[in-house]
Scaffold this active site. Structure first.
Site, mmCIF file in Angstrom:
data_model
loop_
_atom_site.group_PDB
_atom_site.id
_atom_site.type_symbol
_atom_site.label_atom_id
_atom_site.label_comp_id
_atom_site.label_asym_id
_atom_site.label_seq_id
_atom_site.Cartn_x
_atom_site.Cartn_y
_atom_site.Cartn_z
ATOM 1 N N ASP A 180 1.075 -1.259 -0.037
ATOM 2 C CA ASP A 180 0.171 -0.115 0.007
ATOM 3 C C ASP A 180 1.078 1.263 -0.064
ATOM 4 O O ASP A 180 2.208 1.136 0.028
ATOM 5 C CB ASP A 180 -1.055 -0.042 1.190
ATOM 6 C CG ASP A 180 -2.318 0.406 0.930
ATOM 7 O OD1 ASP A 180 -2.394 1.381 0.091
ATOM 8 O OD2 ASP A 180 -3.146 -0.085 1.626
ATOM 9 N N TRP A 220 -3.154 3.530 -5.782
ATOM 10 C CA TRP A 220 -4.335 4.104 -6.364
ATOM 11 C C TRP A 220 -4.424 5.209 -7.541
ATOM 12 O O TRP A 220 -5.123 6.123 -7.710
ATOM 13 C CB TRP A 220 -5.195 5.100 -5.086
ATOM 14 C CG TRP A 220 -4.406 4.620 -3.673
ATOM 15 C CD1 TRP A 220 -4.860 3.251 -3.242
ATOM 16 C CD2 TRP A 220 -3.861 5.149 -2.695
ATOM 17 N NE1 TRP A 220 -4.278 3.176 -1.932
ATOM 18 C CE2 TRP A 220 -4.016 4.260 -1.484
ATOM 19 C CE3 TRP A 220 -3.311 6.372 -2.391
ATOM 20 C CZ2 TRP A 220 -3.340 4.627 -0.444
ATOM 21 C CZ3 TRP A 220 -2.788 6.743 -1.463
ATOM 22 C CH2 TRP A 220 -2.154 5.782 -0.625
ATOM 23 N N GLY A 221 -3.504 4.491 -8.392
ATOM 24 C CA GLY A 221 -3.302 5.351 -9.437
ATOM 25 C C GLY A 221 -2.325 6.726 -9.631
ATOM 26 O O GLY A 221 -2.336 7.378 -10.397
ATOM 27 N N ASP A 245 -10.401 3.124 -3.399
ATOM 28 C CA ASP A 245 -11.194 2.003 -3.024
ATOM 29 C C ASP A 245 -12.612 2.302 -3.518
ATOM 30 O O ASP A 245 -13.310 3.201 -3.419
ATOM 31 C CB ASP A 245 -11.293 1.917 -1.603
ATOM 32 C CG ASP A 245 -9.782 1.630 -0.984
ATOM 33 O OD1 ASP A 245 -8.985 1.837 -1.660
ATOM 34 O OD2 ASP A 245 -9.620 1.577 0.355
#
Ligand code: GLA
Length: 572
Positions: A180, A220-221, A245
């Site tokens: 993450d 997350w891009g 998310d």
């Protein structure tokens, strides 16, 4: 140089390749034996985050692993049981080793020590499944900044411990690691740099243990991972998140039990996940874990969601509680024909081939069987629109198929919907998507030979250059994204790689799996310039061994009357 005016239609690849030798290209391999190279397919499994948040522990994982087998999901192809955030509270011993709560992760068999994560891995493996684990690229993790069910705790990331942590995960026996970005983001780190370092640490852990961790990048891009994540740090396969998310965790019996999944958010993740030029040869855009089976999606919405993930060739990671799936949800998750679309051997993503006013879209995914496409008719007209049901047509020419009759199949039911000339039309409800398989005849292929600088290469020896360029002109009927297959050979035991730059766009790294002496084929998609403009695809291998690229084949619909300049070589 020759202009293409060829009337060739729907020739099998083998026939085309025989054509190559006919025009004098030295063919270094037995062409008849050439097949599509095996590439890593998108992972399928389950992740703990969406339904258990920080409450994940050994019992949760044991129950979910059992359910994956009991429900038949394992038989259908799901493998990974992924432990997400919350498994570890950031504690390390004096040597910096991760210290795990022995109560949350007890011994599961005689002779095991509580607090040893290899216990749960052994259990997962004993069911024939694979095990995934989770960390953060920064010092802290998401549990520090937004602990969801909490409590918050610092130091739950791997920064400063990359070597030690990834070696530990491999020694515990894990098969998959999700990394993450909460800590990395807070520290303003560069994801392309950090994830490359992690990939190399994973490589070293594999070299020392013989155990490979599948790499899942979760930033997350941010900073466009599709431009740097394929093959990052030399990994043979990876996935990268392309957006935030879809849903915050919905944990039954907790203060968060009232949260709801949103169909619109799911659609937006689908859109953000589309980067067809980066998805190839084992590298996949990841639009997030699926929310199928979570409150309050309807059965129809669940099916549309599955259709969208399947046609985009996305990782299929289920977020719902596997012990509570309804029969309808289970049927949606395990339909073999739909899973086969996702897991197709070419590993490509769908591209949008038509869009009409009012949110009516047609998507197409090239499949490995010649002449076959997965097609999605999507009605996303907004809730306020007066028209609720719309006809949507798919035209064979938009799919790169010949105008001849093609058979249309509904993969959800297996029903043969008939044979149709030129196009097929269905009515689609607002907020729904119809998934189809279209079986027709391939349009024509244009063979393009390599160039060195401005010279077409005709000598076999010089084909194997560190930099090779392919040039061709877009035809009026070319779709923006072209499907291209590459004929090559790689005699090594592991993939070679090359960096592809198309028309000055961001580069993408392409893996060329081993081919033995037979040679092989891989598929990519490239974003072309407009009609009449030249396209330049250049492959380079500055370090290491280059794959022997022999030629590339551009797939076009039959209506394309030619459109070739540059070094087009068309078999007669
Ligand atoms: C981020 C990720 C999620 C999940 C949580 C855990 O939000 O995007 O998939 O891993 O962190 O905190």
């Amino acid at each position: 140089m020759s202009k293409t005016g060829c009337k060739m239609t729907a020739l099998a690849i083998g026939v085309v390749l025989i054509g190559i030798s006919a025009i004098g290209y030295a063919a270094p391999i037995a062409e008849g034996a050439r097949g599509t190279a095996a590439i890593p397919l998108p992972p399928m499994g389950w992740s703990s985050w969406n339904s258990f948040s920080n409450s994940v522990d050994s019992k949760v994982i044991v129950d979910q692993a059992k359910a994956m087998v009991a429900t038949g999901m394992h038989k259908a192809g799901y493998r990974y049981i992924n432990i997400d955030e919350g498994w570890w509270l950031g504690k390390r011993d004096e040597q910096g080793n991760i210290v795990v709560d022995p109560k949350a992760w007890p011994a599961l068999a005689a002779g095991e020590r509580a607090g040893d994560m290899s216990n749960i891995v052994r259990y997962i493996h004993s069911l024939g499944l694979k095990a995934g684990i989770y960390t953060d690229a920064g010092r802290d993790g998401c549990g520090t900044f937004s602990p969801d069910l909490g409590p918050g705790y610092p130091g739950e990331g791997s920064e400063g411990h990359y070597e030690q942590d990834f070696l530990q995960f491999a020694r515990w026996g894990f098969d998959y690691v999700k990394v993450d970005w909460c800590g990395g983001n807070k520290e303003n780190l560069d994801p392309a740099v950090q994830y490359a370092e992690i990939a190399r640490a994973i490589g070293r852990a594999e070299a020392s243990t013989g155990h490979r961790l599948y790499f899942s990048i979760c930033n997350w891009g941010k900073q466009s991972p599709w431009t740097w994540a394929p093959n990052i740090g030399g990994v043979e396969a990876d996935i990268w998140r392309t957006s935030g998310d879809i849903v915050a965790p919905i944990v039954a019996g907790s203060k968060n039990a009232g949260r709801r999944a949103s169909f619109q958010k799911m659609l937006s993740n689908f859109d953000q996940g589309i980067h067809p030029e980066a998805q190839h040869t084992g590298f996949y855009n990841d639009p997030d874990m699926m929310v199928i089976g979570m409150p309050d999606l309807t059965d129809t919405e669940n099916r549309a969601h599955m259709s969208l993930w399947a046609i985009s060739g996305a990782p299929l990671l289920v977020g719902a509680d596997l012990t509570k799936l309804s029969d309808a949800t289970l049927a949606t998750l395990t339909n073999p024909a739909v899973l086969a679309i996702d897991q197709d051997a070419l590993g490509l993503q769908a591209v949008k081939v038509r869009e009409e006013a009012g949110g009516l879209e047609v998507w197409s995914k090239q499949l490995s069987k010649p002449g076959e496409r997965a097609v999605l008719l999507l009605n996303r007209s907004d809730a306020g629109a007066s028209i609720v049901v719309s006809p949507i047509a798919v035209f064979w020419k938009d799919l790169g198929l010949s105008e001849a009759s093609a058979t249309v199949i509904d993969p959800w039911t297996g029903k043969d919907l008939g044979a149709f000339d030129g196009h097929y039309t269905a009515t689609v409800q607002r907020g729904d998507a119809i998934l189809l398989i279209v079986r027709g005849a391939e349009g024509k292929m244009t063979r393009i030979g390599p160039m060195l600088g401005n010279k077409a290469i005709r000598e076999r020896s010089s084909v194997f250059a560190r930099e090779q360029t392919f040039r061709f002109t877009s035809a009026a009927c070319d779709q923006p994204y072209a499907q291209i297959h590459i004929a090559y050979s790689n005699p090594d035991a592991s993939p070679r790689t090359a960096e592809l730059r198309t028309n000055g766009q961001d580069a993408t790294r392409i893996a060329f799996p081993p081919t033995g002496t037979a040679g092989g084929i891989i598929w990519i998609q490239a974003l072309l310039n407009g009609a009449g403009q030249e396209n330049v695809l250049s492959f380079s291998t500055p370090n290491g061994s280059n794959p022997h690229i022999e030629s590339i084949f551009l797939h076009r619909n039959e209506a394309c009357g030619g459109g070739g300049r540059g070094n087009l070589q068309q078999p007669q």
